[in-house]
Write a protein that holds these residues in place. Structure first.
Motif, PDB file in Angstrom:
ATOM      1  N   PHE A 113       0.907  -0.826   0.106  1.00  0.00           N
ATOM      2  CA  PHE A 113       0.145  -0.597  -0.139  1.00  0.00           C
ATOM      3  C   PHE A 113       1.179   1.298   0.554  1.00  0.00           C
ATOM      4  N   LEU A 114       0.148   1.841  -1.123  1.00  0.00           N
ATOM      5  CA  LEU A 114       1.426   3.075  -1.104  1.00  0.00           C
ATOM      6  C   LEU A 114       0.742   4.720  -1.597  1.00  0.00           C
ATOM      7  N   GLU A 115       1.411   5.352   0.296  1.00  0.00           N
ATOM      8  CA  GLU A 115       0.886   7.643   0.362  1.00  0.00           C
ATOM      9  C   GLU A 115       1.280   7.955  -0.669  1.00  0.00           C
ATOM     10  N   PRO A 116       1.036   9.045  -1.074  1.00  0.00           N
ATOM     11  CA  PRO A 116       1.063   9.878  -1.690  1.00  0.00           C
ATOM     12  C   PRO A 116       2.329  10.282  -1.313  1.00  0.00           C
ATOM     13  N   ASN A 117       3.102  10.381  -0.134  1.00  0.00           N
ATOM     14  CA  ASN A 117       4.729  10.845   0.390  1.00  0.00           C
ATOM     15  C   ASN A 117       5.633   9.437   0.087  1.00  0.00           C
ATOM     16  N   GLY A 118       5.088   8.439  -0.855  1.00  0.00           N
ATOM     17  CA  GLY A 118       6.188   6.931  -0.832  1.00  0.00           C
ATOM     18  C   GLY A 118       6.313   6.445   0.086  1.00  0.00           C
ATOM     19  N   ARG A 119       5.212   6.401   1.268  1.00  0.00           N
ATOM     20  CA  ARG A 119       5.729   5.931   2.368  1.00  0.00           C
ATOM     21  C   ARG A 119       5.095   4.279   2.335  1.00  0.00           C
ATOM     22  N   ARG A 120       5.824   2.925   2.519  1.00  0.00           N
ATOM     23  CA  ARG A 120       4.923   1.900   1.822  1.00  0.00           C
ATOM     24  C   ARG A 120       4.619   1.269   3.562  1.00  0.00           C
ATOM     25  N   SER A 121       3.884   1.020   3.124  1.00  0.00           N
ATOM     26  CA  SER A 121       2.906  -0.482   4.029  1.00  0.00           C
ATOM     27  C   SER A 121       2.604  -1.464   3.278  1.00  0.00           C
ATOM     28  N   LEU A 122       3.418  -2.497   4.018  1.00  0.00           N
ATOM     29  CA  LEU A 122       3.564  -4.418   3.377  1.00  0.00           C
ATOM     30  C   LEU A 122       2.443  -4.944   4.047  1.00  0.00           C
ATOM     31  N   MET A 123       1.509  -5.815   3.620  1.00  0.00           N
ATOM     32  CA  MET A 123       1.236  -6.979   3.726  1.00  0.00           C
ATOM     33  C   MET A 123       1.424  -8.404   3.441  1.00  0.00           C
ATOM     34  N   ARG A 124       1.670  -8.828   4.354  1.00  0.00           N
ATOM     35  CA  ARG A 124       2.542 -10.744   3.861  1.00  0.00           C
ATOM     36  C   ARG A 124       2.135 -11.244   4.925  1.00  0.00           C
ATOM     37  N   SER A 125       1.926 -12.639   4.351  1.00  0.00           N
ATOM     38  CA  SER A 125       2.507 -13.904   5.272  1.00  0.00           C
ATOM     39  C   SER A 125       3.962 -13.918   6.393  1.00  0.00           C
ATOM     40  N   GLY A 126       2.800 -14.462   7.795  1.00  0.00           N
ATOM     41  CA  GLY A 126       5.063 -14.513   8.711  1.00  0.00           C
ATOM     42  C   GLY A 126       4.473 -16.142   8.601  1.00  0.00           C
ATOM     43  N   ARG A 127       4.753 -16.229  10.109  1.00  0.00           N
ATOM     44  CA  ARG A 127       5.062 -17.587  10.754  1.00  0.00           C
ATOM     45  C   ARG A 127       4.004 -17.734  11.887  1.00  0.00           C
ATOM     46  N   LEU A 128       3.280 -16.938  12.019  1.00  0.00           N
ATOM     47  CA  LEU A 128       2.179 -17.117  12.739  1.00  0.00           C
ATOM     48  C   LEU A 128       0.463 -18.165  11.820  1.00  0.00           C
ATOM     49  N   ALA A 156      -3.079 -19.407  10.043  1.00  0.00           N
ATOM     50  CA  ALA A 156      -3.977 -18.492   9.965  1.00  0.00           C
ATOM     51  C   ALA A 156      -4.974 -18.559  11.098  1.00  0.00           C
ATOM     52  N   PRO A 157      -5.544 -17.662  11.136  1.00  0.00           N
ATOM     53  CA  PRO A 157      -6.051 -15.898  10.800  1.00  0.00           C
ATOM     54  C   PRO A 157      -4.808 -14.971  10.997  1.00  0.00           C
ATOM     55  N   ALA A 158      -3.874 -15.751  11.726  1.00  0.00           N
ATOM     56  CA  ALA A 158      -3.124 -14.454  12.078  1.00  0.00           C
ATOM     57  C   ALA A 158      -1.942 -14.398  11.217  1.00  0.00           C
ATOM     58  N   HIS A 159      -2.159 -14.822  10.067  1.00  0.00           N
ATOM     59  CA  HIS A 159      -1.158 -14.702   9.284  1.00  0.00           C
ATOM     60  C   HIS A 159      -0.286 -13.567   9.022  1.00  0.00           C
ATOM     61  N   GLN A 160      -0.923 -12.703   8.675  1.00  0.00           N
ATOM     62  CA  GLN A 160      -0.699 -11.505   8.203  1.00  0.00           C
ATOM     63  C   GLN A 160      -0.208 -10.283   9.390  1.00  0.00           C
ATOM     64  N   ALA A 161      -0.864 -10.946  10.846  1.00  0.00           N
ATOM     65  CA  ALA A 161      -1.200  -9.756  11.638  1.00  0.00           C
ATOM     66  C   ALA A 161       0.056  -8.759  12.439  1.00  0.00           C
ATOM     67  N   MET A 162       1.312  -9.901  11.942  1.00  0.00           N
ATOM     68  CA  MET A 162       2.397  -8.932  12.243  1.00  0.00           C
ATOM     69  C   MET A 162       2.544  -8.032  11.359  1.00  0.00           C
ATOM     70  N   SER A 163       2.513  -8.202  10.087  1.00  0.00           N
ATOM     71  CA  SER A 163       2.936  -7.510   8.718  1.00  0.00           C
ATOM     72  C   SER A 163       1.685  -5.599   9.319  1.00  0.00           C
ATOM     73  N   PHE A 164       0.515  -6.424   9.782  1.00  0.00           N
ATOM     74  CA  PHE A 164      -0.730  -5.481  10.169  1.00  0.00           C
ATOM     75  C   PHE A 164      -0.643  -4.047  10.770  1.00  0.00           C
ATOM     76  N   LEU A 165       0.193  -4.615  12.311  1.00  0.00           N
ATOM     77  CA  LEU A 165       0.473  -3.833  12.689  1.00  0.00           C
ATOM     78  C   LEU A 165       1.656  -3.139  12.712  1.00  0.00           C
ATOM     79  N   ARG A 166       2.333  -3.590  12.128  1.00  0.00           N
ATOM     80  CA  ARG A 166       3.519  -3.129  11.359  1.00  0.00           C
ATOM     81  C   ARG A 166       3.145  -1.371  10.764  1.00  0.00           C
ATOM     82  N   ALA A 167       1.633  -1.803  10.046  1.00  0.00           N
ATOM     83  CA  ALA A 167       1.642  -0.537   8.734  1.00  0.00           C
ATOM     84  C   ALA A 167       2.057   0.553   8.954  1.00  0.00           C
TER      85      ALA A 167
END
Length: 468
Positions: free
Chosen positions: A91-106, A108-119
């Motif tokens: 997910f890209l903001e106009p200022n170029g800041r990036r938020s990544l949603m990706r699967s981690g080691r947790l 499902a359904p928490a497999h994207q939780a860590m990237s979501f919390l860091r977004a």
């Protein structure tokens, strides 16, 4: 009028639904003729050679790991490298800041939780609201489609930024309409499958070739199975003879078959059925149901630069009219010397239908430069704007009761198309499902050709059993 060509089944329309129906029926031993009015296959998922640009252009379509029927069809056609797979979404903001949603080691359904919390695109209040909303889709999604997603957003207390930076880009990008004209059922399906069910179900797949080229191996497989494919052969009318067989007319040609599958859009299907005798309440109800469908537009902007302008193959663009950027030169593995090719996608693009090409292009260039500043140092070699006024249909609240089954009031006439009753929104997967369901109806075994669903993984296996 030439002498009639006979077959067991005539399929009208060589889009994803018609191809799927033809392949399934041929594999079952039927003699099949596939007719397509255009000079290319793919239906609404098509590409063509633009004469002025001297480039092949299309409106980008994607699949997910949960799209089991189109993936099964591709596998059967030997299309091992036809799709590029991605396990993260930027997910890209106009200022170029990036938020990544990706699967981690947790699991499902928490497999994207860590990237979501860091977004960084969301604050903690936004994330709490989204988590509260996503919890509604853990067990699945509503079985009825009467409620709009706009109402659901208010009921679940979503914040303005959560709506703008998460719910809106996903829903508008996936369902091609605004919240008022999207039901919670299909929005919930998108989130359940893409973010919760399993990491495999949410994988993003992008065709690695222009869409007509992408579908070519499926058409070739159909021909190997004995399907006769005829392009530039649009169906003008169908008639039933006294012997019960159907005649299909196209220009000076006539085809006869015991069954006809109309794998055409709802506008063309309505026109063909309107010429048939209408003696039943079922036929009248089907005719009236077509008034409930709304065609939704997509506009794509195509940009060719003399050099690479981004290191991303694709991205969701926030706070702009553009929902998606596809780095098609990267997806298609162009050599660096060839430059770069970007496609920008504007979903639900009713305003753009009334705008001129130069106005759309100027606005897109201004917005794109905010996300990809390297464009300032590149030369725009050529550009194109493609408007698809009838790209999809809108999954409006209450539409399900008007989406027709594959069987009709006319024995031997069957319907296919993503707009039929598939339990999916307007997607390539929905189209393939409809074609396979229609083939199943022809052989009187409705589920015969359907692929298995992607299994839930991790804790979702337990949750699915618990809430069943």
């Amino acid at each position: 009028m030439t002498s009639a060509e006979h077959s067991d089944v005539v399929v009208a329309g060589a889009g994803a639904s018609g191809l799927a129906a033809a392949v399934a029926l041929a594999e079952a031993g039927a003699k099949v003729i596939l007719l397509e009015r255009r000079p290319y296959i793919g239906g609404r998922a098509y590409s063509y050679d633009h004469p002025a640009l001297e480039e092949t252009v299309d409106s980008q379509h994607v699949v997910l790991g949960c799209c089991t029927n189109i993936l099964d069809l591709c596998q059967r056609a030997g299309m091992v490298d036809a799709i590029r797979w991605y396990d993260e979404l930027t997910f890209l903001e106009p200022n170029g800041r990036r938020s990544l949603m990706r699967s981690g080691r947790l699991p499902a359904p928490a497999h994207q939780a860590m990237s979501f919390l860091r977004a960084p695109m969301l604050n903690m209040r936004d994330k709490a609201a989204i988590a509260r909303g996503m919890a509604h889709f853990l067990r699945g999604y509503p079985t009825t489609d009467d409620e709009s997603f706009a109402v659901w957003l208010k009921q679940t207390g979503q914040t303005e930024r959560a709506i703008r930076h998460f719910w809106e880009p996903v829903v508008v990008g996936a369902l091609n309409d605004g919240f008022e004209r999207c039901s919670v059922k299909y929005a919930g399906k998108v989130f359940h499958e893409s973010f919760l069910r399993s990491s495999e179900a949410g994988l993003l797949g992008i065709p690695a070739a222009p869409l007509s080229d992408f579908f070519a191996p499926i058409a070739q497989m159909a021909e190997r199975l004995g399907v006769r494919v005829k392009l530039k052969t649009g169906v003008e009318r169908i008639e039933q003879g006294t012997d019960g067989r159907w005649s299909i007319f196209s220009g000076g040609e006539r085809f006869t078959a015991g069954s006809v599958v109309l794998a055409t859009d709802f506008k063309q299907t309505r026109a063909l059925l309107a010429r048939l005798p209408n003696h039943t309440a079922e036929a009248e109800a089907l005719s009236n149901s077509f008034d409930r469908f709304i065609a939704a537009p997509i506009t794509t902007i195509h940009l060719w630069y003399d050099r690479d302008v981004t290191d991303l193959d694709h991205a969701v663009l926030l706070d702009t009219r553009i929902q998606w950027m596809f780095g098609k030169s990267r997806i298609r593995r162009w050599p660096a010397a060839r430059g770069s090719y970007l496609e920008l996608v504007i979903s639900a693009s009713w305003p753009e239908l009334e705008m001129g090409r130069e106005e759309i292009l100027a606005s897109a260039l201004r917005e794109t430069e905010l996300f990809f500043p390297a464009i300032r140092h590149a030369t725009l070699m050529k550009s194109g704007v493609l408007k698809e006024a009838r790209a999809t249909f809108s999954v409006t609240p209450g539409l399900d009761r008007f989406r027709p089954e594959q069987t009709t009031a006319w024995p031997g006439v069957y319907l296919a198309g993503d707009w039929t009753r598939t339990e999916w929104p307007s997607t390539m997967e929905g189209a393939v499902r409809s074609g396979r369901l229609a083939a199943g109806a022809v052989v009187n075994d409705p589920r015969r050709f359907m692929a298995k669903e992607t299994p839930a993984s991790g804790m979702m296996r337990w949750l699915s059993r618990a809430f069943r």
